[in-house]
Design an enzyme around this catalytic site. Structure first.
Site, mmCIF file in Angstrom:
data_model
loop_
_atom_site.group_PDB
_atom_site.id
_atom_site.type_symbol
_atom_site.label_atom_id
_atom_site.label_comp_id
_atom_site.label_asym_id
_atom_site.label_seq_id
_atom_site.Cartn_x
_atom_site.Cartn_y
_atom_site.Cartn_z
ATOM 1 N N TYR A 269 1.138 -1.254 0.408
ATOM 2 C CA TYR A 269 0.058 0.235 0.223
ATOM 3 C C TYR A 269 1.221 1.134 -0.229
ATOM 4 O O TYR A 269 1.703 1.612 0.708
ATOM 5 C CB TYR A 269 -1.180 0.222 1.341
ATOM 6 C CG TYR A 269 -2.029 1.218 1.267
ATOM 7 C CD1 TYR A 269 -3.436 0.390 0.864
ATOM 8 C CD2 TYR A 269 -2.185 2.264 1.366
ATOM 9 C CE1 TYR A 269 -4.811 1.364 0.598
ATOM 10 C CE2 TYR A 269 -2.879 2.973 1.256
ATOM 11 C CZ TYR A 269 -4.188 2.382 1.133
ATOM 12 O OH TYR A 269 -5.388 3.796 1.404
ATOM 13 N N TYR B 249 -6.201 5.386 -7.556
ATOM 14 C CA TYR B 249 -6.432 4.797 -6.216
ATOM 15 C C TYR B 249 -7.676 4.234 -6.393
ATOM 16 O O TYR B 249 -8.767 4.947 -6.527
ATOM 17 C CB TYR B 249 -5.716 5.996 -5.084
ATOM 18 C CG TYR B 249 -6.347 5.656 -3.802
ATOM 19 C CD1 TYR B 249 -5.028 5.305 -3.093
ATOM 20 C CD2 TYR B 249 -7.291 6.958 -3.017
ATOM 21 C CE1 TYR B 249 -5.415 5.805 -1.216
ATOM 22 C CE2 TYR B 249 -7.885 6.296 -2.080
ATOM 23 C CZ TYR B 249 -6.691 6.385 -1.086
ATOM 24 O OH TYR B 249 -6.224 5.834 0.469
#
Length: 360
Positions: free
Chosen positions: A275, A320
């Protein structure tokens, strides 16, 4: 629940900066694509899970739009990036406990044209921190980043290596919003959002949706298995007033439990979907998960030995969708021949991690 559940379908919408559509329409498109990929009809879905931060379509509405006449276990989970990996654990537990055979998971958001993450929060904590310039997530994590760079000896050239490598990885990915190489000179010319984080050090704000189908592994013997999932955290960069180490992100707390739960180790990982909300999180996670030692991080990054991290470009370059697009890429990598994929979900000091493995 080890190896009891498999990810059998993935689906995504196009990733854009202005979708022109509601979160419901985005969610339905991604879910239909995932169902088609899994060769499962909507009526065969036993459970529906999603996560949100007041910016998504509720699971009941999505189920209705998909034509599901009966809805079993379902949950709208409050939370953002921390859920990206752990929602796999929720789905796998439903399968392992016999509550579901087919679980639909999705995340939908208009993260650029609608509710944007890069805005100041108005919660009770921010009433104390805003006066010191800590308004919203970037200033808080920039402070932690500055300390981490100081302690490790990393600098601008190392953050550039993370960002540029993500661009290079994304070059062959038609879904990616950022695919152009970024020279060090170009990187240094980009403005700061909050030092040491420049605009290109921060993940994109994106409109889009991603969905997965998690199924009883006995029904999908060739699909990637969910080996282990952990979720947790402790004092760190989300709670700086109570932390002995403001740089301690979630991986400092969940890495050891993940290896213990899986019976595996860092040497088993051949692709990492980390991430990367901010560039400095990549070396921190490499260190915490044992993929690189602190003393070798500088050379590791400059030599681009992190090229196997986020081969699609990650959140910095592909887009995203609160990390669920990284999970989808892990499935693609395993289907293409990789053996073990590490996937992570970041929320500051709290987060999650999962290991997916190719069967056989």
């Amino acid at each position: 629940m080890r190896d009891r559940a498999a990810v059998t379908g993935i689906g995504m919408t196009a990733l854009t900066r202005r979708s022109g559509r509601t979160e419901l329409r985005l969610a339905v498109e991604a879910c239909r694509a995932a169902l088609e990929d899994a060769r499962v009809e909507a009526g065969e879905i036993d459970a529906v899970l999603s996560y949100h931060m007041n910016d998504s379509a509720p699971v009941v509405r999505v189920a209705g739009a998909l034509g599901m006449e009966r809805l079993g276990w379902h949950n709208d989970i409050s939370g953002g990036g921390t859920q990206a990996a752990s929602i796999l654990g929720d789905a796998a537990m439903l399968v392992a406990c016999g509550l579901a055979r087919n679980v639909l998971v999705y995340r939908a958001m208009n993260g650029r044209s609608g509710t944007r993450m890069n805005t100041a929060s108005t919660g009770p904590q921010e009433r104390f921190t805003a006066a010191y310039g800590m308004a919203g997530p970037i200033p808080m994590f920039a402070l932690a980043a500055r300390r981490y760079l100081h302690e490790t000896g990393l600098g601008e050239e190392h953050l550039h290596a993370v960002v540029d490598q993500s661009r290079r990885n994304a070059a062959a990915n038609p879904r990616a919003l950022r695919r152009d190489p970024l020279s060090l000179e170009e990187y240094l010319d980009r403005p700061y959002v909050c030092s040491p984080l420049r605009t290109v050090d921060c993940c994109q704000e994106t409109d889009g949706a991603c969905a997965l189908v998690v199924r009883d592994a006995r029904l999908a013997p060739q699909e990637p298995r969910i080996r282990a999932v952990v979720r947790g955290g402790g004092p760190g960069c989300s709670s700086m007033d109570r932390s002995p180490d403001v740089t301690a992100i979630f991986s400092a707390h969940v890495a050891a439990p993940l290896w213990e739960a899986s019976g595996m180790g860092p040497g088993d990982v051949d692709v990492a979907l980390l991430y990367d909300a901010y560039s400095w999180l990549v070396p921190r996670q490499l260190e915490d998960f044992g993929l690189a030692g602190r003393g070798e991080l500088g050379e590791f990054l400059l030599a681009r030995r992190h090229a196997r991290v986020n081969p699609h470009g990650g959140l910095l370059s592909e887009g995203y969708v609160h990390g669920l697009n990284n999970v989808a890429q892990a499935v693609r990598e395993l289907r293409a021949g990789r053996r073990t994929a590490l996937v992570t979900g970041f929320g500051g000091s709290y987060g999650s991690a999962a290991l997916l493995v190719r069967p056989g």
